[in-house]
Enzyme design. Structure first.
Site, short mmCIF file in Angstrom:
data_model
loop_
_atom_site.label_atom_id
_atom_site.label_comp_id
_atom_site.label_asym_id
_atom_site.label_seq_id
_atom_site.Cartn_x
_atom_site.Cartn_y
_atom_site.Cartn_z
N GLY A 24 0.78 -1.24 0.00
CA GLY A 24 0.00 0.00 0.00
C GLY A 24 0.81 1.29 0.00
O GLY A 24 0.41 2.27 0.62
N ILE A 27 -1.43 3.96 -1.69
CA ILE A 27 -2.48 4.50 -0.81
C ILE A 27 -1.83 5.37 0.28
O ILE A 27 -2.40 6.37 0.71
CB ILE A 27 -3.32 3.35 -0.18
N GLU A 158 16.67 -2.66 -9.07
CA GLU A 158 15.93 -1.83 -10.01
C GLU A 158 15.75 -0.38 -9.59
O GLU A 158 15.66 0.50 -10.44
CB GLU A 158 14.55 -2.44 -10.25
N THR A 196 8.94 -7.47 14.31
CA THR A 196 9.45 -6.23 13.71
C THR A 196 10.74 -6.43 12.94
O THR A 196 11.23 -5.51 12.28
CB THR A 196 9.71 -5.16 14.80
N LYS A 197 11.31 -7.62 13.01
CA LYS A 197 12.64 -7.82 12.40
C LYS A 197 12.69 -7.51 10.89
O LYS A 197 13.63 -6.85 10.44
CB LYS A 197 13.12 -9.26 12.67
N THR A 199 11.16 -5.36 9.26
CA THR A 199 11.20 -3.89 9.13
C THR A 199 12.59 -3.37 9.50
O THR A 199 13.15 -2.49 8.83
CB THR A 199 10.12 -3.24 10.02
N GLY A 367 -10.92 -4.06 -22.60
CA GLY A 367 -10.14 -5.26 -22.83
C GLY A 367 -9.55 -5.26 -24.23
O GLY A 367 -9.86 -4.37 -25.04
N CYS A 394 -15.71 0.82 -23.03
CA CYS A 394 -14.75 0.65 -24.12
C CYS A 394 -14.99 -0.65 -24.89
O CYS A 394 -15.91 -0.71 -25.70
CB CYS A 394 -13.33 0.76 -23.59
N ARG A 478 -8.09 1.59 -30.12
CA ARG A 478 -7.68 1.70 -31.51
C ARG A 478 -8.86 1.57 -32.47
O ARG A 478 -8.82 1.98 -33.59
CB ARG A 478 -6.69 0.57 -31.85
N HIS A 525 -13.49 5.80 -21.02
CA HIS A 525 -13.37 5.17 -19.69
C HIS A 525 -13.80 6.15 -18.59
O HIS A 525 -12.95 6.84 -18.03
CB HIS A 525 -11.92 4.76 -19.44
N GLU A 527 -14.44 5.56 -15.68
CA GLU A 527 -13.87 5.17 -14.38
C GLU A 527 -12.63 5.99 -14.01
O GLU A 527 -12.28 6.09 -12.84
CB GLU A 527 -13.54 3.67 -14.35
N1 GLN Z 1 -9.55 -3.34 -27.71
C1 GLN Z 1 -10.40 -2.23 -27.98
C2 GLN Z 1 -9.71 -1.18 -28.82
O1 GLN Z 1 -8.52 -1.15 -28.90
C3 GLN Z 1 -10.95 -1.63 -26.70
C4 GLN Z 1 -9.90 -1.04 -25.84
C5 GLN Z 1 -10.32 -0.88 -24.41
O2 GLN Z 1 -11.26 -1.52 -23.96
N2 GLN Z 1 -9.60 -0.07 -23.66
O3 GLN Z 1 -10.35 -0.33 -29.41
#
Ligand code: GLN
Length: 552
Positions: A24, A27, A158, A196-197, A199, A367, A394, A478, A525, A527
């Site tokens: 986290g 957060i 890294e 605690t070790k 840490t 997706g 999307c 796309r 999107h 969200e």
């Molecule tokens: N795969 C789809 C595209 O490229 C939708 C992309 C997505 O859901 N973010 O248009």
């Protein structure tokens, strides 16, 4: 509020991780930002990702989690989403960097002779570039306080150059730079005592890079007792009050309030030489209480495919979707019950579709690729025909259009070109400029990315939910609904309730409320722009409709 910052210099808080990942840090950064913002300071946040990938756009979501898209179209780490959600600010590409990006810019400068022919070295030139990027971003945001998260855990190869940057900044401006380490304090069940070790080892490893932490955030499954705090303080060279207890919580939004129980904002301001009497977490607290007190649940099924990693199921790939659902649930005073449904299950067993009836609403998030999409299309059909509230994001919109074309318009072989490049009926097609990108294998940062304006149809479900004429929403795709099929789809009853201002691109598809309680899908999107304080109107509308279904 820079007046409060008497010397008018930006202060830096670096946040690093110890013991293990996933405890986290993001957060913690967001919550530290929130409590300092509540004290009246202008706060910005910054993420450093140790990957060689130049941005997060090319990282596999099952491995690395969601790709969060900023308003300027930059594809970044999911933590940037947490920062935006907690702080209510819009960050930009300057707030994010990867090892790949830093090296790329150093190498480009070297090729342009910007180092004037001298030897360019890993140290100090890489950390110097890191510092330059942090400072120029901070100047742009006119921040009083910048909080910078260094990805990974101390002791890894890294992130060593980023820690070197912290050390160098501290030497330059000792009064303006502090470091917090977020560590894990386990209570092994067989031992029955909090240990605690790990840490202590993490802090010692950090000391080995020349950095002494000022604050130790001790993540654990329970609050730390005084004894453990004292032990960590003694062995890690800090004061007891600088050990902050961060127990597991039901809601991440409780974390800023918990931090304040340990007076973290006062401690940080003192260390940074700042003062403020303001305390402004009341709104936040009100909403956190509402989450805690919600009694009735709304059951939402999320149909996707990025869940399984080996024997484990992780939902990090959809973190913004989950949070946006929580914000909306809080807004309507309900508690959210989420279930992950793997769309490939519906492909193997059509009869499983019936299980969707147990949900008050179904969501299909974004997706890529063809795996599991016939299962998603079948799920969308089931929701449409059985009047289960459906929200598509999307890919969830593109596949809703494919489903409508196939099963309502009767174009049986309708498809998206992404899954079937040879389809005779490409209802979702590649955008012309994208064809060239794919031909040249130019995949990184080349999708339709970032925010674009959409014009809303006033009397539609979307128009009413937003209660405005236009919106700016974030994109990452796309492919597009093919304009050649739009008229036919409309005639068959599908409503395109938002389009690009020139009317060419379809941004929202929905069904009239007379026909379906809630069937709405967005090309963008939503969200990415929801927060606890300002939940996204489409998510709120979806949850209201879902809660409504339950009542019937
Ligand atoms: N795969 C789809 C595209 O490229 C939708 C992309 C997505 O859901 N973010 O248009």
């Amino acid at each position: 509020m820079s007046k409060k910052n008497t010397r008018n210099r930006t202060k830096y808080i670096f946040v690093v991780g110890g013991v293990m990942s996933g405890v986290g840090k993001g957060i913690t950064v967001s919550s530290i930002g929130k409590i300092l913002q509540a004290r009246g300071f202008n706060v910005t946040a910054f993420k450093i990702d140790p990957y060689i990938n130049v941005d997060a756009g090319t990282m596999n979501p099952t491995e690395h989690g969601e790709v969060f898209v900023l308003k300027d179209g930059y594809e970044t780490d999911q933590d940037m989403g947490n920062y935006e959600r907690f702080l209510g600010v819009e960050l930009d590409r300057d707030n994010y960097m990867t090892t790949g990006l830093v090296y790329k810019s150093v190498i480009e400068k070297e090729r342009n002779l910007e180092y004037r022919g001298r030897c360019v070295q890993v140290v100090p030139d890489i950390p110097r570039e890191v510092i330059r990027r942090i400072k120029s971003s901070v100047a742009k945001h006119a921040a009083d306080i910048a909080i910078i998260e260094i990805g990974g855990t101390v002791g890894e190869y890294e992130n060593i150059l980023f820690l070197e940057a912290v050390r160098m900044m501290k030497i330059e401006n000792p009064a303006d730079v502090i470091t917090a380490i977020v560590s894990y304090v386990p209570t092994p069940s067989k031992v029955g005592e909090m240990k605690t070790k790990p840490t202590q080892h993490a802090v010692r490893t950090l000391n080995g890079t020349g950095i002494q932490p000022d604050i130790i955030v001790a993540r654990a499954d329970r609050p730390l007792d005084e004894k453990r705090k004292e032990k960590i303080a003694t062995f890690c060279n800090v004061h007891t009050e600088d050990v902050i207890s961060a127990p597991d919580v039901e809601s991440i939004y409780q974390v800023p309030l918990n931090f304040e129980k340990d007076n973290l904002s006062d401690i940080l301001l003192k260390k940074l030489g700042l003062s403020s009497r303001k305390r402004g977490l009341a709104d936040w607290e009100k909403r956190v209480k509402r989450i805690r007190n919600a009694k009735e649940t709304v059951k939402i099924g999320v149909v996707g495919k990025y869940f399984k990693t080996g024997d484990f199921v992780l939902s990090d790939a959809y973190i913004s979707v989950i949070e946006a659902l929580k914000h909306a649930a809080c807004e309507i005073g309900k508690s959210l019950e989420l279930t992950w449904i793997d769309s490939t299950d519906f492909e193997e067993k059509q009869s499983d579709l019936k299980t969707l009836k147990q949900y008050d609403g179904v969501l299909i998030p974004g997706g890529f690729g063809s795996r599991g999409i016939e299962g998603k299309i079948a799920a969308i059909r089931f929701c449409r025909e059985n009047k289960i509230p459906y929200f598509g994001l999307c890919y969830g919109m593109q596949l809703a259009v494919v489903e409508y074309a196939r099963n309502v318009l009767g174009i049986k072989d309708a498809h998206t070109v992404e899954a079937d490049p040879k389809t005779k009926n490409p209802v979702v097609d590649i955008m012309p400029e994208q064809k060239e990108n794919l031909r040249q294998k130019n995949y990184g940062a080349t999708m339709r990315l970032g925010h674009y304006e959409a014009v809303l149809a006033p009397n539609s479900l979307a128009g009413k939910a937003y209660a405005r004429k236009t919106v700016l929403e974030r994109h990452r795709h796309r492919y597009e609904v093919n304009p050649e099929y739009v008229e036919q789809l409309k005639e068959a009853g599908l409503v395109f309730s938002a389009t690009s201002p020139n009317g060419v691109l379809m941004e929202i598809a929905e069904l009239p409320v007379k026909k379906h309680p809630f069937f709405l899908a967005t090309q963008f999107h939503p969200e990415f722009q929801s927060s606890l304080i300002a939940p996204h109107p489409l998510f709120v509308a979806f949850l209201k409709a879902s809660a409504g279904k339950k009542k019937q």
